[in-house]
Design a protein around this motif. Structure first.
Motif, PDB file in Angstrom:
ATOM      1  N   ASN A  30      85.617  57.103  46.713  1.00 33.89           N
ATOM      2  CA  ASN A  30      85.267  55.819  47.288  1.00 33.89           C
ATOM      3  C   ASN A  30      84.760  56.009  48.718  1.00 33.89           C
ATOM      4  O   ASN A  30      85.418  56.677  49.522  1.00 33.89           O
ATOM      5  N   LYS A  31      83.615  55.406  49.051  1.00 32.90           N
ATOM      6  CA  LYS A  31      83.085  55.478  50.415  1.00 32.90           C
ATOM      7  C   LYS A  31      83.780  54.435  51.272  1.00 32.90           C
ATOM      8  O   LYS A  31      83.896  53.283  50.899  1.00 32.90           O
ATOM      9  N   ILE A  32      84.236  54.856  52.459  1.00 31.75           N
ATOM     10  CA  ILE A  32      84.912  53.958  53.388  1.00 31.75           C
ATOM     11  C   ILE A  32      84.206  54.036  54.735  1.00 31.75           C
ATOM     12  O   ILE A  32      83.957  55.128  55.245  1.00 31.75           O
ATOM     13  N   LYS A  33      83.880  52.866  55.292  1.00 28.35           N
ATOM     14  CA  LYS A  33      83.253  52.817  56.613  1.00 28.35           C
ATOM     15  C   LYS A  33      84.324  52.538  57.655  1.00 28.35           C
ATOM     16  O   LYS A  33      85.084  51.578  57.544  1.00 28.35           O
ATOM     17  N   GLU A  34      84.374  53.390  58.651  1.00 24.32           N
ATOM     18  CA  GLU A  34      85.291  53.219  59.774  1.00 24.32           C
ATOM     19  C   GLU A  34      84.458  53.217  61.038  1.00 24.32           C
ATOM     20  O   GLU A  34      84.044  54.271  61.518  1.00 24.32           O
ATOM     21  N   GLY A  35      84.213  52.054  61.575  1.00 19.35           N
ATOM     22  CA  GLY A  35      83.360  51.949  62.758  1.00 19.35           C
ATOM     23  C   GLY A  35      81.934  52.305  62.379  1.00 19.35           C
ATOM     24  O   GLY A  35      81.333  51.681  61.511  1.00 19.35           O
ATOM     25  N   ASN A  36      81.405  53.340  62.998  1.00 16.54           N
ATOM     26  CA  ASN A  36      80.042  53.776  62.687  1.00 16.54           C
ATOM     27  C   ASN A  36      80.016  55.021  61.807  1.00 16.54           C
ATOM     28  O   ASN A  36      78.954  55.548  61.513  1.00 16.54           O
ATOM     29  N   ARG A  37      81.209  55.484  61.394  1.00 19.44           N
ATOM     30  CA  ARG A  37      81.291  56.668  60.532  1.00 19.44           C
ATOM     31  C   ARG A  37      81.587  56.263  59.104  1.00 19.44           C
ATOM     32  O   ARG A  37      82.171  55.222  58.838  1.00 19.44           O
ATOM     33  N   GLU A  38      81.191  57.130  58.195  1.00 19.96           N
ATOM     34  CA  GLU A  38      81.464  56.891  56.775  1.00 19.96           C
ATOM     35  C   GLU A  38      82.113  58.139  56.193  1.00 19.96           C
ATOM     36  O   GLU A  38      81.668  59.245  56.441  1.00 19.96           O
ATOM     37  N   ARG A  39      83.184  57.924  55.418  1.00 21.72           N
ATOM     38  CA  ARG A  39      83.859  59.059  54.794  1.00 21.72           C
ATOM     39  C   ARG A  39      84.176  58.714  53.347  1.00 21.72           C
ATOM     40  O   ARG A  39      84.067  57.574  52.930  1.00 21.72           O
ATOM     41  N   VAL A  40      84.568  59.748  52.588  1.00 19.00           N
ATOM     42  CA  VAL A  40      84.888  59.571  51.173  1.00 19.00           C
ATOM     43  C   VAL A  40      86.391  59.756  50.994  1.00 19.00           C
ATOM     44  O   VAL A  40      86.969  60.732  51.469  1.00 19.00           O
ATOM     45  N   GLN A  41      87.024  58.794  50.321  1.00 23.90           N
ATOM     46  CA  GLN A  41      88.451  58.864  50.044  1.00 23.90           C
ATOM     47  C   GLN A  41      88.640  58.939  48.527  1.00 23.90           C
ATOM     48  O   GLN A  41      87.992  58.225  47.779  1.00 23.90           O
ATOM     49  N   VAL A  42      89.538  59.819  48.094  1.00 22.35           N
ATOM     50  CA  VAL A  42      89.773  60.035  46.669  1.00 22.35           C
ATOM     51  C   VAL A  42      91.018  59.258  46.239  1.00 22.35           C
ATOM     52  O   VAL A  42      92.038  59.275  46.924  1.00 22.35           O
ATOM     53  N   PHE A  43      90.919  58.583  45.101  1.00 20.36           N
ATOM     54  CA  PHE A  43      92.040  57.835  44.522  1.00 20.36           C
ATOM     55  C   PHE A  43      92.160  58.295  43.086  1.00 20.36           C
ATOM     56  O   PHE A  43      91.254  58.103  42.284  1.00 20.36           O
ATOM     57  N   TRP A  74      87.748  48.389  41.221  1.00 18.23           N
ATOM     58  CA  TRP A  74      86.406  48.643  41.728  1.00 18.23           C
ATOM     59  C   TRP A  74      85.368  48.118  40.749  1.00 18.23           C
ATOM     60  O   TRP A  74      85.570  48.185  39.536  1.00 18.23           O
ATOM     61  N   PRO A  75      84.236  47.656  41.280  1.00 18.79           N
ATOM     62  CA  PRO A  75      83.091  47.406  40.403  1.00 18.79           C
ATOM     63  C   PRO A  75      82.515  48.757  39.971  1.00 18.79           C
ATOM     64  O   PRO A  75      82.368  49.669  40.796  1.00 18.79           O
ATOM     65  N   LEU A  76      82.209  48.907  38.697  1.00 18.81           N
ATOM     66  CA  LEU A  76      81.725  50.187  38.172  1.00 18.81           C
ATOM     67  C   LEU A  76      80.375  50.567  38.771  1.00 18.81           C
ATOM     68  O   LEU A  76      80.110  51.723  39.041  1.00 18.81           O
ATOM     69  N   HIS A  77      79.517  49.581  38.995  1.00 21.77           N
ATOM     70  CA  HIS A  77      78.158  49.848  39.463  1.00 21.77           C
ATOM     71  C   HIS A  77      77.998  49.626  40.963  1.00 21.77           C
ATOM     72  O   HIS A  77      76.905  49.379  41.445  1.00 21.77           O
ATOM     73  N   SER A  78      79.093  49.718  41.715  1.00 23.14           N
ATOM     74  CA  SER A  78      79.060  49.508  43.159  1.00 23.14           C
ATOM     75  C   SER A  78      78.493  50.733  43.873  1.00 23.14           C
ATOM     76  O   SER A  78      78.782  51.867  43.499  1.00 23.14           O
ATOM     77  N   PRO A  79      77.713  50.527  44.938  1.00 26.80           N
ATOM     78  CA  PRO A  79      77.242  51.668  45.731  1.00 26.80           C
ATOM     79  C   PRO A  79      78.371  52.322  46.532  1.00 26.80           C
ATOM     80  O   PRO A  79      78.214  53.449  47.000  1.00 26.80           O
ATOM     81  N   LEU A  80      79.502  51.636  46.691  1.00 23.28           N
ATOM     82  CA  LEU A  80      80.633  52.215  47.420  1.00 23.28           C
ATOM     83  C   LEU A  80      81.406  53.221  46.586  1.00 23.28           C
ATOM     84  O   LEU A  80      82.163  54.021  47.128  1.00 23.28           O
ATOM     85  N   VAL A  81      81.253  53.182  45.268  1.00 25.65           N
ATOM     86  CA  VAL A  81      81.886  54.171  44.394  1.00 25.65           C
ATOM     87  C   VAL A  81      80.897  55.324  44.248  1.00 25.65           C
ATOM     88  O   VAL A  81      79.881  55.205  43.572  1.00 25.65           O
ATOM     89  N   GLU A  82      81.201  56.437  44.925  1.00 24.21           N
ATOM     90  CA  GLU A  82      80.284  57.573  44.913  1.00 24.21           C
ATOM     91  C   GLU A  82      80.228  58.220  43.536  1.00 24.21           C
ATOM     92  O   GLU A  82      79.158  58.455  42.993  1.00 24.21           O
ATOM     93  N   LYS A  83      81.407  58.526  42.978  1.00 26.60           N
ATOM     94  CA  LYS A  83      81.457  59.069  41.623  1.00 26.60           C
ATOM     95  C   LYS A  83      82.853  58.883  41.050  1.00 26.60           C
ATOM     96  O   LYS A  83      83.819  58.684  41.782  1.00 26.60           O
ATOM     97  N   VAL A  84      82.933  58.921  39.728  1.00 32.07           N
ATOM     98  CA  VAL A  84      84.199  58.834  39.018  1.00 32.07           C
ATOM     99  C   VAL A  84      84.302  60.073  38.153  1.00 32.07           C
ATOM    100  O   VAL A  84      83.450  60.319  37.307  1.00 32.07           O
ATOM    101  N   GLU A  85      85.339  60.867  38.391  1.00 31.00           N
ATOM    102  CA  GLU A  85      85.524  62.141  37.699  1.00 31.00           C
ATOM    103  C   GLU A  85      86.693  61.999  36.721  1.00 31.00           C
ATOM    104  O   GLU A  85      87.769  61.551  37.109  1.00 31.00           O
ATOM    105  N   ILE A  86      86.473  62.354  35.470  1.00 30.62           N
ATOM    106  CA  ILE A  86      87.528  62.254  34.464  1.00 30.62           C
ATOM    107  C   ILE A  86      88.378  63.518  34.512  1.00 30.62           C
ATOM    108  O   ILE A  86      87.869  64.621  34.356  1.00 30.62           O
ATOM    109  N   VAL A  87      89.694  63.341  34.746  1.00 30.42           N
ATOM    110  CA  VAL A  87      90.620  64.464  34.827  1.00 30.42           C
ATOM    111  C   VAL A  87      91.219  64.744  33.449  1.00 30.42           C
ATOM    112  O   VAL A  87      91.218  65.881  32.983  1.00 30.42           O
TER     113      VAL A  87
END
Length: 115
Positions: A30-43, A74-87
């Protein structure tokens, strides 16, 4: 009017959306915006339900974090969801796993599907 809406929705679909089912264990990037930076967080957790259709499809993932159940949708087709990996692929007989809410530990496990 419906054809216009259908065309707009078709443009918004994510072409590389993965195929997964309820009960699968997935890792959502999941892409997360913090101020002017953007990072990816895994759930990482179990897919509790998938609902909606077309570009409105949403999925809910549940995990246990420090003994507390956490659910995110999450919406499946959201631009904030970078990728979904099946474990793991889960073997379930229901479309919605609402019974997981009251379970913890080994009881909350979903059987793995043999490939």
């Amino acid at each position: 009017m419906n054809t216009i809406i259908a065309e707009i929705e078709k443009e918004q679909l994510n072409q590389n959306a993965p195929e997964f089912n309820t009960g699968d264990t997935v890792r959502v990037y999941n892409k997360i915006k913090e101020g002017n930076r953007e990072r990816v967080q895994v759930f990482e957790g179990t897919v509790k339900k998938i609902q909606g259709g077309s570009n409105r499809t949403t999925f809910t993932v549940r995990k246990i974090s420090n003994g507390v159940g956490v659910e995110k949708t999450w919406p499946l087709h959201s631009p904030l969801v970078e990728k979904v990996e099946i474990v793991r692929m889960g073997k379930v007989r229901r479309a919605k796993l609402n019974y997981l809410k009251g379970l913890t530990g080994k009881k909350a496990k979903v059987k793995e599907k043999v490939r």
